[in-house]
Write a protein that holds these residues in place. Structure first.
Motif, PDB file in Angstrom:
ATOM      1  N   PHE A   1       9.096  -4.904   1.304  1.00 48.05           N
ATOM      2  CA  PHE A   1       8.846  -4.780  -0.133  1.00 48.05           C
ATOM      3  C   PHE A   1       7.622  -5.535  -0.621  1.00 48.05           C
ATOM      4  N   CYS A   2       6.725  -5.913   0.272  1.00 44.49           N
ATOM      5  CA  CYS A   2       5.568  -6.689  -0.188  1.00 44.49           C
ATOM      6  C   CYS A   2       4.659  -5.885  -1.108  1.00 44.49           C
ATOM      7  N   THR A   3       4.680  -4.543  -0.984  1.00 44.38           N
ATOM      8  CA  THR A   3       3.827  -3.767  -1.883  1.00 44.38           C
ATOM      9  C   THR A   3       4.423  -3.650  -3.275  1.00 44.38           C
ATOM     10  N   SER A   4       5.676  -4.090  -3.459  1.00 44.92           N
ATOM     11  CA  SER A   4       6.299  -3.976  -4.774  1.00 44.92           C
ATOM     12  C   SER A   4       6.341  -5.298  -5.513  1.00 44.92           C
ATOM     13  N   VAL A   5       5.584  -6.286  -5.044  1.00 37.79           N
ATOM     14  CA  VAL A   5       5.582  -7.603  -5.690  1.00 37.79           C
ATOM     15  C   VAL A   5       5.040  -7.479  -7.116  1.00 37.79           C
ATOM     16  N   PRO A   6       5.641  -8.113  -8.114  1.00 41.30           N
ATOM     17  CA  PRO A   6       5.121  -8.008  -9.490  1.00 41.30           C
ATOM     18  C   PRO A   6       3.852  -8.829  -9.661  1.00 41.30           C
ATOM     19  N   VAL A   7       2.729  -8.161  -9.465  1.00 42.70           N
ATOM     20  CA  VAL A   7       1.451  -8.881  -9.507  1.00 42.70           C
ATOM     21  C   VAL A   7       1.190  -9.460 -10.889  1.00 42.70           C
ATOM     22  N   GLY A   8       1.626  -8.732 -11.910  1.00 44.03           N
ATOM     23  CA  GLY A   8       1.388  -9.194 -13.271  1.00 44.03           C
ATOM     24  C   GLY A   8       2.005 -10.552 -13.529  1.00 44.03           C
ATOM     25  N   ALA A   9       3.250 -10.746 -13.061  1.00 43.37           N
ATOM     26  CA  ALA A   9       3.948 -12.002 -13.338  1.00 43.37           C
ATOM     27  C   ALA A   9       3.480 -13.125 -12.421  1.00 43.37           C
ATOM     28  N   LEU A  10       3.154 -12.792 -11.185  1.00 48.18           N
ATOM     29  CA  LEU A  10       2.903 -13.849 -10.204  1.00 48.18           C
ATOM     30  C   LEU A  10       1.426 -14.111  -9.950  1.00 48.18           C
TER      31      LEU A  10
ATOM     32  N   PRO B   1     -10.496  -7.176 -11.270  1.00 50.05           N
ATOM     33  CA  PRO B   1     -11.156  -5.869 -11.410  1.00 50.05           C
ATOM     34  C   PRO B   1     -11.445  -5.218 -10.064  1.00 50.05           C
ATOM     35  N   GLY B   2     -11.729  -3.977 -10.159  1.00 51.23           N
ATOM     36  CA  GLY B   2     -12.311  -3.284  -9.014  1.00 51.23           C
ATOM     37  C   GLY B   2     -11.340  -2.762  -7.989  1.00 51.23           C
ATOM     38  N   LEU B   3     -10.068  -2.803  -8.289  1.00 44.33           N
ATOM     39  CA  LEU B   3      -9.151  -2.322  -7.258  1.00 44.33           C
ATOM     40  C   LEU B   3      -8.335  -1.161  -7.801  1.00 44.33           C
ATOM     41  N   SER B   4      -8.436  -0.026  -7.115  1.00 44.12           N
ATOM     42  CA  SER B   4      -7.597   1.107  -7.515  1.00 44.12           C
ATOM     43  C   SER B   4      -6.182   0.823  -7.033  1.00 44.12           C
ATOM     44  N   GLN B   5      -5.273   1.691  -7.490  1.00 39.50           N
ATOM     45  CA  GLN B   5      -3.869   1.512  -7.125  1.00 39.50           C
ATOM     46  C   GLN B   5      -3.697   1.497  -5.605  1.00 39.50           C
ATOM     47  N   ARG B   6      -4.364   2.444  -4.958  1.00 32.60           N
ATOM     48  CA  ARG B   6      -4.205   2.575  -3.503  1.00 32.60           C
ATOM     49  C   ARG B   6      -4.750   1.345  -2.786  1.00 32.60           C
ATOM     50  N   GLU B   7      -5.913   0.866  -3.272  1.00 34.75           N
ATOM     51  CA  GLU B   7      -6.510  -0.302  -2.618  1.00 34.75           C
ATOM     52  C   GLU B   7      -5.650  -1.534  -2.822  1.00 34.75           C
ATOM     53  N   MET B   8      -5.040  -1.602  -4.016  1.00 33.45           N
ATOM     54  CA  MET B   8      -4.192  -2.763  -4.278  1.00 33.45           C
ATOM     55  C   MET B   8      -2.995  -2.744  -3.338  1.00 33.45           C
ATOM     56  N   LYS B   9      -2.433  -1.549  -3.146  1.00 33.32           N
ATOM     57  CA  LYS B   9      -1.293  -1.445  -2.229  1.00 33.32           C
ATOM     58  C   LYS B   9      -1.693  -1.875  -0.829  1.00 33.32           C
ATOM     59  N   GLN B  10      -2.904  -1.494  -0.427  1.00 36.77           N
ATOM     60  CA  GLN B  10      -3.337  -1.874   0.921  1.00 36.77           C
ATOM     61  C   GLN B  10      -3.474  -3.383   1.041  1.00 36.77           C
ATOM     62  N   VAL B  11      -3.990  -4.002  -0.035  1.00 45.39           N
ATOM     63  CA  VAL B  11      -4.129  -5.462   0.004  1.00 45.39           C
ATOM     64  C   VAL B  11      -2.753  -6.115   0.039  1.00 45.39           C
ATOM     65  N   LEU B  12      -1.865  -5.631  -0.823  1.00 40.95           N
ATOM     66  CA  LEU B  12      -0.526  -6.229  -0.876  1.00 40.95           C
ATOM     67  C   LEU B  12       0.234  -6.031   0.432  1.00 40.95           C
ATOM     68  N   ALA B  13      -0.032  -4.895   1.104  1.00 42.10           N
ATOM     69  CA  ALA B  13       0.680  -4.631   2.365  1.00 42.10           C
ATOM     70  C   ALA B  13       0.355  -5.681   3.408  1.00 42.10           C
TER      71      ALA B  13
END
Lengths: 298, 338
Positions: B128-137, B143-155
């Motif tokens: 579940f690392c891609t579902s971490v609440p980035v907003g809260a934590l 800037p500069g990260l699309s949804q897909r790229e953010m998921k890749q980083v979080l993964a």
């Protein structure tokens, strides 16, 4: 008969010891579980309290239930409590005695967990670091409230970049650990004093009733064990008779249908007896088929 | 017989302890397997969830099935379920009792695996690392990260060495958060399982004690009956084999004596037991012939009654008149059932 008596005496004398042994093992298992458990405080404002108190109270409940499950006497007590009265009266004092002895044994492992948790201190530090008054600590006194909350929440995490080498963090941590250990030792002292008093003062109050209750609770336990043993013995004899009867009926059927009456020879009488008149591959196959397709009625 | 009785009693009274011991061993084995297992999160967006949940759920299924396979009573249950009714009725309560007790024991190792996995935290962190609440934590407005790229980083959170999203969300913060959720789930699962076990065990005496006692008795009876039957068959087979072999040797010895046209030598009276056991075979050639004959042409599975001492030594005497006289041919004796 002597062997029976030895086995039953063994069960009798050891029933309490077995229960005490299980209790001890569960207490050791609880300490081991705590040391193996990788405590990682989330270091977030609301999560800390939930996590800390959860780790302090949820495992003890599970350990308590385990203690009840593993105790055989619990089933005996429930059985005695729920049975229809029939021709034997129920004595509530016996049931109460059994209940209290079961509860006392089941409480040991949870108490050990809570005391070990408090003496270690991590849980309390995690749970209550956000509730500290920032004014008391130099490093947190001059920050805004929200920031102070965030910093205090991070106190349990030594390696976080915000709190590394922060002396106020260490101060908060030491303060909370001191409270935690004081609480732990106090609880331990109170429990030992209570146990001591209970054991020493008990003979002063109602010793006769206690002796009766203990005797009858042992009796109920033994009675159930002996009943189970007798049932086992009975089912073994029943099965033995059933199988012998089956072999004999096969032998009679074979006698009825064969032209060859088995002669009484000077051969091995013992072996012939064991063969039960079944002396042929097909007879054996037929016997095994019969056994599968048409087991004898009970 | 006394020895048998004692052993049976020991086994029976300790059968429960024996099965509990096996359960305990399986539970320990499952915990040991988990600690020996080298968990390697793939750190890729969709693979993480599959891997994490797979490690959480597939080994317990295997352990559950293994628990059934290792239980000796499964064949007893299958046999009782599938046997034709015949003269003995079938009691579904007994079958249910057998199945429930086996299922309860088989559940222990999977529950231990799931608890240890959740309390350790690596599986949930990976899944579940891609579902971490980035907003809260963390810093959601990075800037500069699309949804897909953010998921890749979080993964890549579980793989500290290649994690490159420290500005987005700190690695330790995310891992602590996920560990906390995983451990909370783990303890809740443990509590739930112990509560269920406690309820199952303690509500039974309140409701169905009489039916339970009956089912337990008949379940033990079926088990003991099966064991006793196997034992009786084994004893019968032993006696059958003994008599068969004795008759074979006697037959050989008589045939050889007849072929040599001299009567079998009578052993001197004082040699006794040992001479009797020689069964008339007293030289190498005869023994070799006996052994060859045993290998090439085993006797049929049909024991003829013992030869009377007044007979003239023919092996064929005493057999049922419906059978052909040669002792070495396979015979089929069929008795019709009325």
């Amino acid at each position: 008969m002597d062997r029976f008596r030895m086995i039953f005496q063994y069960f009798q004398s050891k029933s309490e010891s077995v229960m005490n042994g299980i209790c001890g093992l569960l207490a050791l298992a609880s300490v081991k579980m705590y040391t193996c458990f990788d405590f990682s405080c989330p270091c977030l404002p609301w999560y800390n309290m939930a996590y800390g108190l959860g780790i302090m109270f949820v495992p003890p409940i599970a350990l308590f239930l385990c203690g009840l499950i593993l105790n055989r006497q619990c089933l005996v007590m429930l059985d005695e409590w729920r049975r229809p009265q029939g021709r034997r009266k129920k004595d509530l004092a016996v049931i109460r005695y059994m209940c209290s002895s079961i509860m006392q044994r089941a409480m040991i492992a949870p108490v050990v967990w809570i005391v070990v948790t408090l003496l270690d201190g991590k849980c309390l530090i995690c749970a209550f670091s956000s509730s500290m008054d920032p004014e008391k600590f130099v490093g947190f006194a001059n920050t805004s409230l929200v920031q102070a909350q965030q910093l205090l929440a991070k106190v349990p995490c030594k390696d976080d970049e915000l709190t590394r080498n922060n002396t106020s963090r260490k101060a908060v941590s030491r303060y909370l650990r001191c409270w935690s250990q004081a609480l732990g030792w106090s609880i331990l002292l109170i429990l030992i004093v209570v146990a001591f008093l209970a054991r020493w003062l008990r003979p002063c109050f109602d010793q006769a009733t206690l002796l009766q209750a203990r005797h009858w609770s042992n009796y109920i336990d033994m009675e159930q064990k002996i009943f189970e043993e007798t049932c086992c013995e009975h089912s073994r004899l029943f099965a033995h008779k059933c199988i012998l009867h089956f072999f004999q009926s096969m032998r009679q059927e074979i006698k009825l249908h064969s032209f060859n009456l088995p002669r009484e020879g000077v051969g091995d009488e013992g072996e012939e007896d064991l063969l039960q008149g079944i002396t042929d591959q097909d007879q054996v196959n037929k016997l095994l088929n019969m056994w599968y397709y048409e087991k004898p009625p009970l | 017989m006394d020895k048998f009785r004692m052993i049976f009693q020991f086994l029976q009274s300790n059968q429960e302890s024996f099965m509990n011991g096996i359960c305990g061993i399986m539970a320990l084995a499952s915990a040991q397997m988990y600690s020996a297992f080298d968990f390697n999160c793939p750190c890729l967006p969709h693979y993480n969830l599959a891997y994490g949940l797979g490690i959480l759920l597939v080994p317990p299924l295997i352990l559950f099935l293994l628990g059934f396979v290792l239980n000796n009573n499964i064949s007893m249950l299958a046999e009782e379920w599938r046997r034709p009714q015949g003269q003995r009725g079938k009691d579904p309560a007994v079958l249910r009792y057998m199945f429930c007790s086996m299922a309860q024991r088989a559940m222990i190792a999977p529950v231990v695996w799931v608890s240890v996995t959740l309390l350790d935290g690596k599986c949930i962190t990976c899944a579940f690392c891609t579902s971490v609440p980035v907003g809260a934590l963390g810093n959601a407005s990075h800037p500069g990260l699309s949804q897909r790229e953010m998921k890749q980083v979080l993964a890549r959170i579980p793989c500290k060495e290649i994690y490159n999203g420290q500005e987005l969300i700190a690695n330790e913060v995310a891992i602590r958060y996920l560990n906390c959720i995983s451990q909370a789930l783990g303890w809740c699962f443990v509590l739930l399982m112990t509560t269920l076990a406690f309820l199952v065990r303690s509500l039974r005496p309140c409701f169905t004690q009489a039916a339970f006692l009956k089912s337990r008795y008949w379940c033990h009876y079926i088990d003991i009956e099966r064991k006793l039957f196997d034992e009786t068959c084994a004893e019968h087979a032993r006696s059958f084999a003994k008599v068969c072999i004795q008759q074979f040797f006697e037959g050989m010895s008589t045939d050889l004596a007849a072929a040599r046209c001299h009567p079998p030598r009578k052993a001197p009276a004082d040699v006794g037991e040992a001479a009797k056991k020689l069964l008339g075979i007293t030289d190498r050639g005869t023994m070799n012939t006996a052994l060859k004959s045993w290998h090439r042409c085993k006797p049929p599975l049909h024991l003829h009654p013992p030869i009377l001492p007044s007979g003239n030594g023919w092996a064929g005497e005493g057999q049922p008149p419906t059978q052909p006289p040669a002792p070495r041919r396979e015979m089929a004796a069929y008795y019709s059932r009325v």
